[in-house]
Design an enzyme around this catalytic site. Sequence first.
Site, mmCIF file in Angstrom:
data_model
loop_
_atom_site.group_PDB
_atom_site.id
_atom_site.type_symbol
_atom_site.label_atom_id
_atom_site.label_comp_id
_atom_site.label_asym_id
_atom_site.label_seq_id
_atom_site.Cartn_x
_atom_site.Cartn_y
_atom_site.Cartn_z
ATOM 1 N N ASP A 146 3.562 -6.023 3.352
ATOM 2 C CA ASP A 146 3.229 -4.871 4.193
ATOM 3 C C ASP A 146 4.140 -4.869 5.421
ATOM 4 O O ASP A 146 4.047 -5.761 6.256
ATOM 5 C CB ASP A 146 1.756 -4.976 4.615
ATOM 6 C CG ASP A 146 1.230 -3.709 5.260
ATOM 7 O OD1 ASP A 146 2.025 -2.801 5.534
ATOM 8 O OD2 ASP A 146 0.006 -3.642 5.487
ATOM 9 N N HIS A 177 2.508 3.586 13.280
ATOM 10 C CA HIS A 177 1.464 4.612 13.169
ATOM 11 C C HIS A 177 1.809 5.868 13.968
ATOM 12 O O HIS A 177 0.923 6.519 14.520
ATOM 13 C CB HIS A 177 0.104 4.055 13.594
ATOM 14 C CG HIS A 177 -0.508 3.142 12.572
ATOM 15 N ND1 HIS A 177 -1.786 2.658 12.687
ATOM 16 C CD2 HIS A 177 -0.025 2.647 11.399
ATOM 17 C CE1 HIS A 177 -2.061 1.886 11.639
ATOM 18 N NE2 HIS A 177 -1.002 1.869 10.844
ATOM 19 N N HIS A 197 0.831 -1.210 0.000
ATOM 20 C CA HIS A 197 0.000 0.000 0.000
ATOM 21 C C HIS A 197 0.862 1.254 0.000
ATOM 22 O O HIS A 197 1.883 1.334 0.678
ATOM 23 C CB HIS A 197 -1.017 -0.003 1.132
ATOM 24 C CG HIS A 197 -0.498 0.070 2.533
ATOM 25 N ND1 HIS A 197 -0.253 1.273 3.177
ATOM 26 C CD2 HIS A 197 -0.213 -0.899 3.432
ATOM 27 C CE1 HIS A 197 0.148 1.032 4.409
ATOM 28 N NE2 HIS A 197 0.197 -0.276 4.591
ATOM 29 N N GLU A 224 -5.273 1.873 2.173
ATOM 30 C CA GLU A 224 -5.206 0.699 3.044
ATOM 31 C C GLU A 224 -5.474 1.079 4.481
ATOM 32 O O GLU A 224 -6.185 0.369 5.212
ATOM 33 C CB GLU A 224 -3.826 0.043 2.918
ATOM 34 C CG GLU A 224 -3.716 -1.321 3.608
ATOM 35 C CD GLU A 224 -3.251 -1.266 5.061
ATOM 36 O OE1 GLU A 224 -3.188 -2.332 5.703
ATOM 37 O OE2 GLU A 224 -2.960 -0.165 5.569
#
Length: 506
Positions: free
Chosen positions: A352, A446, A279, A323
């Site tokens: 990923d 993240h 992604h 994604e």
Amino acid sequence: MGVSSKLAFCATIASAAAIQIPFLSVPSQSRVEATNETKPLVNSSEIQDLISGDRLLARAKKLFEIAKLGEEEYNHPTRVIGSAGHLGTLSYIYEQILQLGDYYSISNQSFPAVSGNVFESRLVIGNQVPKSAAPMGLTPATKDKEPVHGKLVLVENEGCQSTDFPEEVAGSVAFIKRGTCPFGTKSENAGRAGAIAAIVYNYEKDPVQGTLGTPSPYHVASFGLSGEEAEPIIKRLKQGKYVDAIAYIDAEVKSILTVNIIAQTTEGDTENVVMLGAHSDSVAEGPGINDDGSGSLSLLEVATQLTKYSVNNAVRFAWWAGEEEGLLGSDYYVYALPEEENKKIRLFMDYDMMGSPNFAYQIYNATNALNPEGSEELRDLYIAWYEEQGLNYTFIPFDGRSDYDGFIRNGIPGGGIATGAEGIKTKKEQEQFGGKAGDWYDPCYHQLCDDVGNVNMTAWVVNTKLIAHSVATYARSFKGFPKRALLTGTNEYESQTKYHGPILFF
């Protein structure tokens, strides 16, 4: 592909945000002109030898510079869909493939997407600020983007039915147990009942990180909360004690246009397609150099080196958008495939997060018993390669957290490898792979610190070589690999999967 193709692509992605994005490239990569020379058939060991850590690192540094394009809007580097950083990423990928000449045909698949961004949030329950409280993905803001205050009302059952919500929820904060229906359903039912906000707590001690999914006008500002912090609150509410809450979310949810990029070899059997993807987007919170810059750049590097060879089977590379919002790009692609095109894809390989700093070499435990036939053969290819290299590996659940999900749900064999996200490394894994037990595989998952320094180059190079091996193996032959069959009804995978992307739906 000529200048007109490049300009057309630029116009497509720029129109999504009405901005102009420069095309960016790795300086050492020159255009490959089409020739009539006969190239050798792709060889696994040879293409693996061409994988260079220096080239991967140069690409990572370039991608971080691209992520800085998002600073004006987000005040930090990001490549979230709809941002200048993501549009720059798309431009970079497209130009890199364009420079490879006529070896690939390139297509860009535009699709509508919903993008959400939480700018600020706060939750107070009683006189406590829960550490695990986190706003749901695609949550709306609280009223007028201001704090709201009300009593906490315990909702019966799991909030999946409108009848679960008592009248006293109106003007209050709904306290809802995580369960069998989507978080969006719980939030919508709370909104219809007049709640000013909603909190979904876990029935396990872990935090809840979820998304509301498709926006509804009845959604209310929604948080997730761990079962550990919810337990004493539930006890007080069941004793009939008054508990109040203050909720605040400043957020936006908007519709945008974004793009999948697909590149397929112009040679090779198009009835037997080898497909792999990564992604192209990050979360809003950071530049996403490991998640999933590492996978995207591994694909670019393997695609570049593959041009030195011929292939028997067509190879199709995909860079998915959206994604992080719930597998939007890969879902759009798979569900738009006509039945005859679906059947031409012999397998899909998902890559990923290839270089987590506290990595483990992880293989999706995809079996033929639960997944489309061929998934287990792909899993075994990864196992055999790690064993041949004298490397340890471990299995992780095939649980819907990445872009393989839509393929498996639509009968296409799939699998992949990863190096870990927010999961905790065990003592056994520390013995197997080094690193630090008790820490996340990617401590910057993240987050803003997912930058160039967040990628473990050893793991990244090893896994890019494995990606090259997987491509070379199936680009040569599908001998011994199960034939494709179209899906009839649902499969076991679909009935057991709770995730759809990186966050829970229920």
